[in-house]
Design an enzyme around this catalytic site. Structure first.
Site, mmCIF file in Angstrom:
data_model
loop_
_atom_site.group_PDB
_atom_site.id
_atom_site.type_symbol
_atom_site.label_atom_id
_atom_site.label_comp_id
_atom_site.label_asym_id
_atom_site.label_seq_id
_atom_site.Cartn_x
_atom_site.Cartn_y
_atom_site.Cartn_z
ATOM 1 N N SER A 1 44.635 46.956 40.331
ATOM 2 C CA SER A 1 43.666 46.130 39.601
ATOM 3 C C SER A 1 44.335 45.046 38.776
ATOM 4 O O SER A 1 43.745 43.990 38.545
ATOM 5 C CB SER A 1 42.802 47.001 38.679
ATOM 6 N N ASP B 1 35.376 51.758 40.408
ATOM 7 C CA ASP B 1 36.738 52.127 40.799
ATOM 8 C C ASP B 1 37.067 53.561 40.394
ATOM 9 O O ASP B 1 37.677 54.309 41.160
ATOM 10 C CB ASP B 1 37.710 51.147 40.135
HETATM 11 ZN ZN LIG Z 1 41.731 51.593 40.797
#
Ligand SMILES: [Zn+2]
Length: 438
Positions: free
Chosen positions: A89, A267
């Site tokens: 990320s 996520d």
């Molecule tokens: Zn992640």
């Protein structure tokens, strides 16, 4: 058609020459406000799954979602070559915020560990109001890449410090910061929320305060780290609530604003291989974007761009050699699998309570599996509940990490066509810089 396009281009050139001889071409855009949204981990399987999750089975058609309505293309997400093809990320957010490919873990820095300006920082430098609204801690990788520059995403305290210490033409980088992260801002070595308050920021630690904002600058920290799962939160639509409050304030600047919104926990649900939590996070994001459609309808000089930084979990809609995906069983959960497991008494197993919280009755085989997991610990029970839901829905996962599949790109409002087709994640920042006149 070719002639028409040529004439159109010539006309545009003439118009530009006549009306703005001194300005650069980039400044000739109709964009005043830019809202960038990151669905963290929201690969294409997530938006497809959400469509079927929301499908009204009583009608023959599959209803379109907001994600279907605003899709314009897709973006490659690979980090700098030193980190291979699969991004984290931090590298992806740095690509989206600065236009630079970098190594996994980097925040607002290129491969040579040089700080690079973010689109948010540039927006502030031209006197726009700026903000971030996230469901993680506000100093997590994605928002951090818009507001700070450090070698590693793990440097949470340094990132938080930069939120206060860095100035752009004497101004704080962000006017509005909403999300979680109290432990990083109220520390023994430094009380940043006090420092922000002393500098004129309104400090909020409860969602109720969002309806009583009376300052152009706000720090709102509603949890120690990330916010609770949407499934567990008193405000299941917390991203939407925070977004509305932020835009109400940011809109007061006649120069416009730049706002970063992140649905951070899609996520986290992907890493946890938790389809129920994932769909609830998607639902909060869907409501947020639907609200933004009405905002843009009233403020047509606003651009909204949305993408994912990468996909997480290798989610598949169907698994185990069966042509089937049955999301009905994840429509009635009253809490997340994690909370359902944690609420079990450590000594006595209560299958009926679990069944009530899941919203469906459990077979004796399922109860047996859960009872065995409970005997180990609540973590084992959490995993067992998630896997039970995977079996019930026939959901598949290939990893607990990220995958390199391209990310969908969505846009609506002014200049949305600039993001269409097959692009790279860095193109999103580069185009936003151009629209801002850099
Ligand atoms: Zn992640």
């Amino acid at each position: 058609m070719i002639i028409n396009n040529y004439q159109g281009a010539l006309l545009a050139l003439l118009t530009f020459t006549l009306t703005a001889p001194c300005a650069s071409a980039q400044q000739q855009t109709s964009v005043k406000n830019i809202i960038m949204i990151v669905g963290d981990g929201m690969g294409p399987a997530y938006t497809s799954a959400y469509r079927y999750f929301r499908d009204n089975a009583a009608t023959p058609d599959i209803e379109q979602t907001v994600f279907d309505r605003i899709l314009v293309g897709r973006a490659s997400t690979s980090p700098a070559s030193i980190s291979g093809y699969v991004t984290d990320s931090a590298a992806a957010a740095t690509a989206l915020s600065t236009g630079y490919k970098t190594y996994n873990g980097a925040i607002g820095m290129d491969v040579n560990k040089q700080p690079q300006q973010s689109v948010l920082e540039f927006a502030k430098s031209i006197n726009k109001s700026t903000g971030i609204v996230v469901t993680s801690q506000i100093n997590h990788a994605t928002p951090a890449s818009y507001l700070s520059h450090v070698k590693s995403r793990d440097m949470y305290n340094d990132i938080a410090d930069q939120y206060f210490d860095r100035r752009i033409n004497g101004h704080f980088s962000a006017d509005i910061m909403l999300g979680g992260g109290k432990v990083y801002f109220n520390r023994d070595d430094r009380d940043l929320s006090n420092e922000f308050s002393a500098a004129g920021f309104q400090y909020l630690d409860k969602y109720q305060g969002l309806s009583q904002i009376n300052s152009p600058q706000v720090l709102g920290l509603f949890a120690d780290k990330g916010l609770p799962w949407a499934l567990d939160d008193e405000q299941s639509q917390r991203l939407k609530t925070m977004t509305i409050a932020a835009i109400r304030q940011l809109s007061n600047n006649k120069n416009g604003f730049f706002l970063l919104i992140e649905a951070s926990q899609i996520d986290w649900a992907g890493h946890a291989n938790d389809i129920a939590a994932a769909m609830a996070e998607m639902d909060d994001l869907s409501s947020t974007v639907t609200w933004l459609e009405t905002f843009v309808a009233s403020q047509p000089n606003t651009l909204v761009v949305m993408t994912a930084d990468h996909s997480t979990g290798g989610l598949t809609i169907g698994a185990n050699d069966k042509y089937q995906w049955t999301p009905d069983n994840i429509k009635n959960l009253s809490a997340s699998p994690e909370t359902i497991a944690n609420q079990q008494n450590t000594t006595d197993f209560d299958g009926q309570q679990i069944s009530q919280q899941l919203g469906f009755s459990l077979t004796s085989d399922e109860l047996k599996i859960l009872r065995q997991a409970h005997a180990i610990d609540s973590q084992a029970l959490t995993v067992a509940i998630r896997q039970l839901i995977d079996v019930r829905t026939n959901t598949g996962w290939t990893t607990k990490a990220h995958t390199a599949v391209d990310a969908p790109v969505f846009a609506f409002g002014a200049e949305k066509e600039r993001f269409s087709g097959q692009i790279d994640n860095t193109d999103i920042a580069k185009t936003i810089f151009k629209l801002l006149g850099k």
